[in-house]
Design an enzyme around this catalytic site. Structure first.
Site, PDB file in Angstrom:
ATOM      1  N   LYS A 209      24.132   9.608 127.910  1.00  0.00           N
ATOM      2  CA  LYS A 209      24.526   9.388 126.508  1.00  0.00           C
ATOM      3  C   LYS A 209      25.248  10.659 126.085  1.00  0.00           C
ATOM      4  CE  LYS A 209      23.855  10.098 122.588  1.00  0.00           C
ATOM      5  NZ  LYS A 209      24.864  10.721 121.684  1.00  0.00           N
ATOM      6  N   GLU A 282      17.745  21.994 127.220  1.00  0.00           N
ATOM      7  CA  GLU A 282      18.715  23.104 127.202  1.00  0.00           C
ATOM      8  C   GLU A 282      19.182  23.225 125.764  1.00  0.00           C
ATOM      9  OE1 GLU A 282      19.393  25.098 129.508  1.00  0.00           O
ATOM     10  OE2 GLU A 282      19.315  24.130 131.457  1.00  0.00           O
ATOM     11  N   CYS A 316      26.828  27.895 123.982  1.00  0.00           N
ATOM     12  CA  CYS A 316      25.415  28.264 123.808  1.00  0.00           C
ATOM     13  C   CYS A 316      25.173  29.689 124.285  1.00  0.00           C
ATOM     14  CB  CYS A 316      24.525  27.280 124.555  1.00  0.00           C
ATOM     15  SG  CYS A 316      24.939  27.127 126.299  1.00  0.00           S
ATOM     16  N   GLU A 414      21.702  30.427 114.891  1.00  0.00           N
ATOM     17  CA  GLU A 414      22.845  30.221 115.779  1.00  0.00           C
ATOM     18  C   GLU A 414      24.090  29.977 114.920  1.00  0.00           C
ATOM     19  OE1 GLU A 414      23.046  26.596 118.189  1.00  0.00           O
ATOM     20  OE2 GLU A 414      23.456  27.861 119.928  1.00  0.00           O
TER      21      GLU A 414
END
Ligand code: NAD
Length: 563
Positions: A209, A282, A316, A414
């Site tokens: 997906k 992750e 990331c 982040e």
């Protein structure tokens, strides 16, 4: 279908709610989901009320519209994959690797086309699409083809305990069955490709997906595998949003590999926990870069600029916090500003472009809010710090900001955008403490001319990967395990550990003396208790004499009568 409305960012995800069936006009534009996932459904198709649009983030141009897969379509894809998996696993690792190598050859032959598609859909400069997506996928395939056969060999487990010496133990690595993969938009090709390759190599079927922002790259991946001769059903793609991802987790998959944000990761972990589905997570990062007082300031500043701005900072592993020894700070900042000024922002399709657009407006807003928050608390913007509407809808100027501290959102949350936040430190203890003062622990880098010292400091940082004198690039090393600690995730992708995640371990033990009743079986009594005391001495008594005596006395247990 139940849609967890809080999880669907309709405005930002370019999702459209269509209360009725799509109009005739739209129908031709809407990709037929069944053909995308290679299904022919015998039952009436369910009415899907959500649609999504793939958009070029540089121009805002609609590339294609899709219907989001509903629960029934996800379930059908998983069922199809389950039916295809046993034959795929039974075909053997060499046969599977043949298919992977054909995929690799096809991808190599179509590298420019695939990279251009990624640029169109995700915005990154063409050269980044080529190197960070296509090459990473090609090399992950090379690694899997080299390593999977050996990893799938039975691994001997020698027994140290003398009473177990008549047994032969082995570890067998077995495919999970159907692995679900949910992936993000920032590496729309290499992230799912490397995971799909690993899962397939180890004998699994896969249902992917992809992100609702980057469906075309995933369909390209599927098409390459189909052309490579992957048997029907072994790899399925279901297109959709968060609700489609939730449906995949609720379906009878055997393992999930999820890559995405911490907030979604928490929800995913809860859903997996509820059904005890093994999962790799992750998640996000807030990677620190430590520039020690002996670092080469020219090299380190170039690294900071690239590490913070590559893929418009939407990585990331990007440099999100830069800590520089006070003795180098001013020169370092000056160089960063100078180098940032030379970067060209624009459409990734233009070969002159260094930095492309951000993926969508919501991501841009997060960056803007964090920069504004820092400025209102006293930080200074030395470059950038503004949108670039003159270029298109989603451009943000590469930004260098100093005077930041850990009370500011920009050093805690982040950012995922083109921002290089720089802070001075006085001692290495302080630098390590700042690096570890984060809920994230994905990766970090240390910059120094003294590699040994850099490696020493690396061991003090809580991060899944620490690079000495490089940044970000861990994801491009196929041998390197990728993953984090703390909120950055659980488990690993890439490297041998990533392959290990794609299988479960069966311990197989067989006894060489099938006609012998085992010493420890029934037939207890005082004699046996004394023999076992002696046996314990044989194994663990501190003196050699006591051990020999224990061995002799316990040997009588071999001849005792057993039930
Ligand atoms: P996201 O969490 O919004 O979405 C990731 C995927 O999860 C998408 O496919 C989305 O449709 C799906 N999803 C959303 N809600 C779901 C639900 N309830 N159940 C199941 N699936 C659901 O993340 P994003 O914005 O696509 O990607 C950016 C984030 O991903 C950043 O935080 C970045 O750090 C992280 N990321 C991590 C890595 C890594 O390897 N650690 C790599 C790339 C990106």
């Amino acid at each position: 279908m139940k849609i967890p409305t809080g999880e669907l960012k309709n405005e930002d995800c370019r999702l459209k709610n269509a209360k009725s069936s799509p109009s005739r006009d739209n129908q031709s534009a809407i990709f037929n989901l069944q053909s995308a996932i290679g299904l022919s459904m015998a039952t009436e198709p369910q009415i899907v009320t959500r649609r999504m649009v793939a958009v070029n983030p540089a121009t805002g141009e609609t590339l294609r519209e899709f219907e989001c897969a509903g629960d029934a379509e996800v379930a059908a894809a998983v069922e199809h994959a389950r039916a295809a998996q046993p034959a795929w696993e039974a075909s053997g690792v060499q046969q599977r690797i043949e298919v992977l190598r054909r995929f690799q050859r096809l991808l190599h032959a179509r590298k420019e086309e695939v990279a251009r598609l990624i640029t169109r859909e995700a915005g990154k400069p063409y050269v980044e699409a080529l190197v960070n997506e296509v090459v990473v996928a090609l090399d992950a395939t090379r690694f899997c083809a080299e390593q999977a056969p050996e990893l799938l060999l039975p691994e001997a487990v020698p027994h140290g305990n003398p009473i177990m010496k008549a047994k032969v133990g082995r570890l067998l690595r077995r495919a999970h069955g159907v692995v679900g993969i949910i992936s993000p938009w920032n590496f729309p090709f290499s992230t799912p490709a490397s995971e799909v390759v690993a899962a397939l190599g180890m004998g699994n079927a896969v249902v992917l997906k992809p992100s609702e922002f980057t469906p075309l790259s995933a369909l390209e991946l599927k098409s390459l595998f189909t052309s490579a001769g992957l048997p029907d059903g072994v790899f399925q793609v279901v297109l959709g949003d968060g609700a489609t991802g939730a449906a995949l987790i609720a379906s009878p998959i055997d393992k999930l590999v999820f890559t995405g944000s911490v907030s979604t990761g928490r929800r995913v972990a809860q859903a997996c926990g509820a059904r005890l589905l093994p999962v790799v997570l992750e998640l996000g990062g807030k990677d620190p870069m430590l520039v020690l007082d002996d670092a080469d300031v020219d090299v380190a500043s170039s690294a900071a600029v690239w590490g913070a701005f590559v893929n418009a900072g939407q990585v990331c592993l990007s440099v999100e916090r830069c800590y520089v020894h006070r003795s180098l700070h001013d020169r370092f900042v000056e160089l960063c500003v100078e180098k940032t000024g030379k970067l060209k922002v624009g459409d990734g399709a233009d070969p002159q472009t260094d930095i492309g657009p951000m993926i969508h407006e919501r991501q841009l807003r997060i960056v803007e809010e964090q920069v504004n928050d820092a400025v209102s608390s006293g930080a200074r913007v030395l470059a950038g710090g503004r949108r670039m509407p003159e270029l298109g809808p989603n451009f943000y100027a590469p930004t260098v900001i100093e005077g930041v501290d850990h009370s500011m959102r920009i050093m805690r949350e982040e950012t995922f955008g083109p921002v290089l936040a720089i802070m001075a430190f006085d001692t290495e203890e302080e630098a390590i403490s700042l690096a570890n003062d984060s809920e994230f622990g994905l990766a970090a880098s240390v910059w120094t001319r003294d590699r040994n010292h850099g490696e020493e400091l690396a061991t003090l940082i809580a991060a899944g990967t620490v690079l000495v004198n490089d940044a970000v690039i861990g994801f491009g090393i196929s041998e390197a395990p990728h993953g984090g600690v703390k909120c950055s995730g659980i488990g690993r992708t890439h490297g041998k550990l990533g392959l290990e995640e794609m299988c479960w371990v069966q311990y197989l033990d067989s006894d060489r003396l099938p006609r012998m009743k085992k010493t420890w079986w029934y037939g207890y009594g005082p004699d046996f208790a004394r023999q076992m005391e002696a046996f314990t001495d044989w194994l663990f008594a501190p003196s050699l004499f006591a051990r020999v005596r224990g061995a002799v006395r316990s040997s009588a247990s071999l001849w005792r009568r057993r039930l």
